[in-house]
Design an enzyme around this catalytic site. Structure first.
Site, PDB file in Angstrom:
ATOM      1  N   CYS A 148      -4.299  -4.386  21.491  1.00  0.00           N
ATOM      2  CA  CYS A 148      -3.162  -3.650  20.920  1.00  0.00           C
ATOM      3  C   CYS A 148      -3.716  -2.403  20.228  1.00  0.00           C
ATOM      4  O   CYS A 148      -4.627  -2.500  19.411  1.00  0.00           O
ATOM      5  CB  CYS A 148      -2.446  -4.538  19.901  1.00  0.00           C
ATOM      6  SG  CYS A 148      -1.438  -3.603  18.755  1.00  0.00           S
ATOM      7  N   HIS A 191      -3.490  -2.711  16.280  1.00  0.00           N
ATOM      8  CA  HIS A 191      -4.196  -3.753  15.522  1.00  0.00           C
ATOM      9  C   HIS A 191      -5.602  -4.065  16.020  1.00  0.00           C
ATOM     10  O   HIS A 191      -6.339  -4.793  15.359  1.00  0.00           O
ATOM     11  CB  HIS A 191      -3.339  -5.024  15.470  1.00  0.00           C
ATOM     12  CG  HIS A 191      -2.068  -4.794  14.709  1.00  0.00           C
ATOM     13  ND1 HIS A 191      -0.895  -4.434  15.332  1.00  0.00           N
ATOM     14  CD2 HIS A 191      -1.819  -4.809  13.392  1.00  0.00           C
ATOM     15  CE1 HIS A 191       0.034  -4.258  14.414  1.00  0.00           C
ATOM     16  NE2 HIS A 191      -0.494  -4.479  13.232  1.00  0.00           N
ATOM     17  N   LYS A 225      -3.578   5.506  10.826  1.00  0.00           N
ATOM     18  CA  LYS A 225      -2.485   4.922  10.050  1.00  0.00           C
ATOM     19  C   LYS A 225      -3.070   4.065   8.920  1.00  0.00           C
ATOM     20  O   LYS A 225      -4.012   3.310   9.149  1.00  0.00           O
ATOM     21  CB  LYS A 225      -1.629   4.036  10.955  1.00  0.00           C
ATOM     22  CG  LYS A 225      -0.432   3.442  10.221  1.00  0.00           C
ATOM     23  CD  LYS A 225       0.300   2.404  11.055  1.00  0.00           C
ATOM     24  CE  LYS A 225       1.307   1.681  10.188  1.00  0.00           C
ATOM     25  NZ  LYS A 225       1.787   0.438  10.739  1.00  0.00           N
ATOM     26  N   LYS A 274      -2.744  -2.564   6.481  1.00  0.00           N
ATOM     27  CA  LYS A 274      -3.492  -3.749   6.088  1.00  0.00           C
ATOM     28  C   LYS A 274      -4.451  -4.154   7.186  1.00  0.00           C
ATOM     29  O   LYS A 274      -5.610  -4.476   6.944  1.00  0.00           O
ATOM     30  CB  LYS A 274      -2.517  -4.908   5.846  1.00  0.00           C
ATOM     31  CG  LYS A 274      -1.651  -4.704   4.647  1.00  0.00           C
ATOM     32  CD  LYS A 274      -0.561  -5.757   4.549  1.00  0.00           C
ATOM     33  CE  LYS A 274       0.692  -5.355   5.272  1.00  0.00           C
ATOM     34  NZ  LYS A 274       1.914  -5.953   4.780  1.00  0.00           N
ATOM     35  N   CYS A 334       0.918 -10.151  20.280  1.00  0.00           N
ATOM     36  CA  CYS A 334       0.079  -9.583  19.213  1.00  0.00           C
ATOM     37  C   CYS A 334       0.636 -10.067  17.882  1.00  0.00           C
ATOM     38  O   CYS A 334       1.765  -9.719  17.525  1.00  0.00           O
ATOM     39  CB  CYS A 334       0.085  -8.057  19.275  1.00  0.00           C
ATOM     40  SG  CYS A 334      -0.689  -7.318  17.822  1.00  0.00           S
ATOM     41  N   CYS A 348       1.538  -7.163  15.361  1.00  0.00           N
ATOM     42  CA  CYS A 348       2.855  -6.536  15.565  1.00  0.00           C
ATOM     43  C   CYS A 348       3.974  -7.573  15.535  1.00  0.00           C
ATOM     44  O   CYS A 348       5.131  -7.213  15.449  1.00  0.00           O
ATOM     45  CB  CYS A 348       2.962  -5.853  16.925  1.00  0.00           C
ATOM     46  SG  CYS A 348       1.859  -4.499  17.222  1.00  0.00           S
ATOM     47  N   HIS A 395       3.962   1.582   2.326  1.00  0.00           N
ATOM     48  CA  HIS A 395       5.164   0.846   1.917  1.00  0.00           C
ATOM     49  C   HIS A 395       5.856   1.547   0.747  1.00  0.00           C
ATOM     50  O   HIS A 395       7.080   1.619   0.683  1.00  0.00           O
ATOM     51  CB  HIS A 395       4.820  -0.584   1.502  1.00  0.00           C
ATOM     52  CG  HIS A 395       4.020  -1.335   2.522  1.00  0.00           C
ATOM     53  ND1 HIS A 395       2.824  -1.933   2.229  1.00  0.00           N
ATOM     54  CD2 HIS A 395       4.243  -1.557   3.841  1.00  0.00           C
ATOM     55  CE1 HIS A 395       2.344  -2.506   3.318  1.00  0.00           C
ATOM     56  NE2 HIS A 395       3.179  -2.281   4.321  1.00  0.00           N
ATOM     57  N   HIS A 436       0.856  -1.192   0.000  1.00  0.00           N
ATOM     58  CA  HIS A 436       0.000   0.000   0.000  1.00  0.00           C
ATOM     59  C   HIS A 436       0.889   1.239   0.000  1.00  0.00           C
ATOM     60  O   HIS A 436       2.121   1.121  -0.009  1.00  0.00           O
ATOM     61  CB  HIS A 436      -0.991  -0.027   1.163  1.00  0.00           C
ATOM     62  CG  HIS A 436      -0.383  -0.025   2.540  1.00  0.00           C
ATOM     63  ND1 HIS A 436       0.376   1.011   3.025  1.00  0.00           N
ATOM     64  CD2 HIS A 436      -0.425  -0.940   3.542  1.00  0.00           C
ATOM     65  CE1 HIS A 436       0.763   0.746   4.264  1.00  0.00           C
ATOM     66  NE2 HIS A 436       0.302  -0.441   4.595  1.00  0.00           N
TER      67      HIS A 436
HETATM   68  N1  MSP Z   1       8.287  -6.928   8.604  1.00  0.00           N
HETATM   69  C1  MSP Z   1       8.448  -5.820   9.458  1.00  0.00           C
HETATM   70  C2  MSP Z   1       9.774  -5.129   9.221  1.00  0.00           C
HETATM   71  C3  MSP Z   1      10.982  -6.007   9.396  1.00  0.00           C
HETATM   72  S1  MSP Z   1      12.439  -5.162   8.999  1.00  0.00           S
HETATM   73  C4  MSP Z   1      13.647  -6.117   9.547  1.00  0.00           C
HETATM   74  C5  MSP Z   1       7.322  -4.819   9.232  1.00  0.00           C
HETATM   75  N2  MSP Z   1       6.677  -4.907   8.075  1.00  0.00           N
HETATM   76  S2  MSP Z   1       5.438  -4.014   7.620  1.00  0.00           S
HETATM   77  O1  MSP Z   1       5.083  -4.474   6.315  1.00  0.00           O
HETATM   78  O2  MSP Z   1       4.415  -4.055   8.613  1.00  0.00           O
HETATM   79  O3  MSP Z   1       5.932  -2.538   7.598  1.00  0.00           O
HETATM   80  C6  MSP Z   1       7.078  -2.195   6.895  1.00  0.00           C
HETATM   81  C7  MSP Z   1       7.341  -0.717   6.879  1.00  0.00           C
HETATM   82  O4  MSP Z   1       6.276  -0.024   6.266  1.00  0.00           O
HETATM   83  C8  MSP Z   1       7.544  -0.106   8.253  1.00  0.00           C
HETATM   84  O5  MSP Z   1       8.645   0.774   8.221  1.00  0.00           O
HETATM   85  C9  MSP Z   1       6.293   0.673   8.479  1.00  0.00           C
HETATM   86  O6  MSP Z   1       6.519   1.776   9.286  1.00  0.00           O
HETATM   87  C10 MSP Z   1       5.987   1.098   7.054  1.00  0.00           C
HETATM   88  N3  MSP Z   1       4.612   1.468   6.941  1.00  0.00           N
HETATM   89  C11 MSP Z   1       3.518   0.662   7.067  1.00  0.00           C
HETATM   90  N4  MSP Z   1       2.403   1.446   7.025  1.00  0.00           N
HETATM   91  C12 MSP Z   1       2.759   2.746   6.869  1.00  0.00           C
HETATM   92  C13 MSP Z   1       2.073   3.954   6.672  1.00  0.00           C
HETATM   93  N5  MSP Z   1       0.765   4.022   6.689  1.00  0.00           N
HETATM   94  N6  MSP Z   1       2.809   5.069   6.421  1.00  0.00           N
HETATM   95  C14 MSP Z   1       4.178   5.027   6.304  1.00  0.00           C
HETATM   96  N7  MSP Z   1       4.837   3.916   6.485  1.00  0.00           N
HETATM   97  C15 MSP Z   1       4.172   2.788   6.895  1.00  0.00           C
HETATM   98  O7  MSP Z   1       7.098  -3.992  10.086  1.00  0.00           O
END
Ligand code: MSP
Length: 533
Positions: free
Chosen positions: A172, A175, A324, A327, A155, A158, A24, A21
């Site tokens: 949490c 979530h 935020k 997903k 959780c 997380c 990411h 999304h």
């Molecule tokens: N798998 C772990 C990271 C492991 S790194 C050794 C994880 N994955 S995640 O898919 O949930 O999130 C990955 C990254 O995307 C994180 O840095 C998270 O902050 C970022 N983002 C997820 N949603 C976001 C927003 N809505 N806005 C900006 N960044 C966000 O955590």
């Protein structure tokens, strides 16, 4: 220690329980901008000044860069998502891997190299498992692992253990799911033994964690809260990397995931030349995962006797109506849909312009379209099309007027402060880069209004008109140049329309190429107000 003239930048590896999304995409695009900036050729001096040479290379910046991203697959979420999709984990992962990689490819990011493996790691790969086993071996040999019982709340969203004090209404806060009570035998890492060392390291390396507010949070966490951490799961959990020598234990997903940053560099094999070349690197992460990256990961590296990351940059979140985008909350926005409608450069521009680095920013199509119209179409797009039209009307050969002497007339207001722009790029303050560039866009548009080349042309003051056109083009060349890491396609288009060919650092001034506006009128703007030109 990494070789000189290399730049290694990482994104977090993403959970694959869904497609990417915009949150990411935000992280990955920022890493791409940083990579482009650090590895680009520095040729800003002498633009438009040397006779017969518009762009002269002052210094060739031979930095070899590597952007690493990937997928975090040993998570419980993977299994749950595969089950939901009625697929085997392998089948599901293959599909998701392709989706994530294709998204980055479609967004035009520089992770797409000739060899996909070079910039994309997934944690069910052999090279990763090998690196995890090796790092664990080093930590264990140091005496930093012990066995214990874990009793507490977990959780899955997380992938983290929670304390009562972390919860809101027993759930949490991120979530909103009920937590799982866990009681199992775990292996623990002596994280708390690294309290003083970590604090000392952060103190003596003031730029290690940025921005300042995140650093302060982490210092408080390390001082007051950080405890030993469980690094394995046992019981009914079977999905994950098996812990060597410990039947029934798999590694806790965060312990394995963090190691991706070096497993991607072949840590764990004899000929680990990539590790020598690129490590330590720079991490870019979101603010929700700072404890793992700024405390646990450095402590794991200290324990194993490896260098710590060079720097850790922490960005904020994209929110939708203040929440935020995630997903788990089901309020995601697909970056590919935005890119199809507005183009990759516009998406990059909007994301980086909207959120000052480190802060949160609310996403809306209305805001995107307002910036599209006001800043891109009416600002930069209009500047380019007016310039090209004036060159067409006021010159005989339809080429950018060029004489060395014009540089003596250079308008100081339109000049950039190179050091300032560089500093912002280095600090991931891309919103400030954009602001500085748009000040020049506005000033150049104002310069045209003030100098009125059309009046001078009518009065037959051609030399003056050429001088002004040179000044405008000079400003545009710098605008394109400083913008190119953020909007690479736009840079190319500006040069193309101006008829300036900068290949191989040689100037070629050709006829201007009138073309479609850089940022055409939006067909169906959601603001409903249409797009004036
Ligand atoms: N798998 C772990 C990271 C492991 S790194 C050794 C994880 N994955 S995640 O898919 O949930 O999130 C990955 C990254 O995307 C994180 O840095 C998270 O902050 C970022 N983002 C997820 N949603 C976001 C927003 N809505 N806005 C900006 N960044 C966000 O955590």
């Amino acid at each position: 220690m990494a070789e000189k003239n290399t730049f290694y930048i990482t994104t977090p590896i993403y959970y694959v329980n869904d497609k990417p999304h915009i949150g990411h995409a935000y992280t990955t695009i920022m890493a791409d901008v940083a990579l482009r900036f650090h590895t680009s050729i520095n040729r800003t001096k002498s633009l438009m000044t040397g006779a017969g040479e518009i762009i002269r290379s002052k210094k060739v910046n031979n930095v070899e860069g590597l952007l690493m991203t990937g997928t975090d697959e040993n998570s419980l979420k993977t299994i749950q998502a595969a089950e939901k999709a009625k697929k085997s984990p392998e089948e599901y992962l293959k599909e998701m891997n392709d989706i994530w990689f294709d998204t980055w490819e479609k967004l035009g990011l520089s992770i797409v190299r000739s060899n996909k493996k070079e910039s994309f790691i997934h944690t069910t790969e052999k090279r990763h498992i090998r690196a995890v086993e090796k790092l664990y071996g080093l930590i264990k040999a140091k005496g930093d692992i012990y066995k214990g019982k874990y009793i507490g709340l977990y959780c899955v969203g997380c992938e983290a253990f929670k304390k009562e004090s972390d919860l809101v209404d027993g759930k949490c806060p991120d979530h909103k799911e009920a937590l799982k009570e866990i009681e199992e035998d775990n292996l623990f890492f002596k994280l708390s033994e690294y309290r003083e060392k970590l604090l000392e390291y952060i103190k003596t390396n003031p730029d290690f964690i940025k921005p300042e507010k995140r650093k302060r949070e982490i210092i408080n966490y390390i001082k007051d809260e950080m405890e030993d951490i469980s690094i394995s799961r046992s019981g009914d959990i079977k999905w994950g990397i098996p812990v060597p020598g410990e039947k029934d234990h798999v590694f806790y997903v965060w312990f394995d995931a963090l190691i991706n940053y070096i497993s991607a560099l072949d840590f764990g094999i004899d000929n680990d030349y990539k590790m020598k070349k690129f490590w330590p690197g720079t991490h870019l992460i979101g603010k929700d995962i700072t404890k793992f990256h700024c405390a646990l990961w450095p402590a794991m590296l200290m324990s194993a006797g490896l260098p710590l990351p060079k720097q850790i940059y922490v960005h904020g979140f994209f929110t939708l109506n203040g929440k935020k985008i995630s997903k788990s909350l089901g309020n995601t926005i697909d970056p590919l849909e935005l890119s199809e409608k507005y183009g990759n450069d516009v998406l990059r521009y909007f994301m980086l312009r909207e959120i000052p680095f480190g802060d949160d920013g609310d996403f809306s199509i209305k805001k995107l379209e307002a910036r599209y119209k006001g800043e891109l179409a009416d600002g930069l797009g209009n500047l380019l099309s007016r310039t090209v039209t004036m060159i067409e009307k006021y010159t005989e050969n339809k080429k950018v007027p060029f004489k060395t002497i014009y540089s003596k007339t250079q308008n100081k207001e339109l000049r950039f402060n190179e050091e300032e722009v560089k500093k912002y790029y280095e600090n991931f303050e891309f919103d400030k880069v954009i602001k500085v560039i748009w000040e020049k866009v506005d000033k150049t548009n104002k310069y045209i209004a003030d100098t009125e080349p059309w009046t001078l042309f009518k009065k037959n003051k051609k030399e003056k008109v050429y001088e002004i056109l040179w000044n405008i083009v000079n400003a545009l060349v710098y605008i394109a140049y400083y913008l190119k890491h953020i909007m690479p396609e736009t840079e190319n288009e500006i040069f193309k329309q101006l008829g300036i060919d900068v290949k191989n650092n040689k100037l070629d001034i050709n006829e201007i190429q009138k073309a479609e506006p850089l940022f055409p009128r939006l067909e169906d703007p959601s603001t409903g107000s249409g797009q004036d030109k």
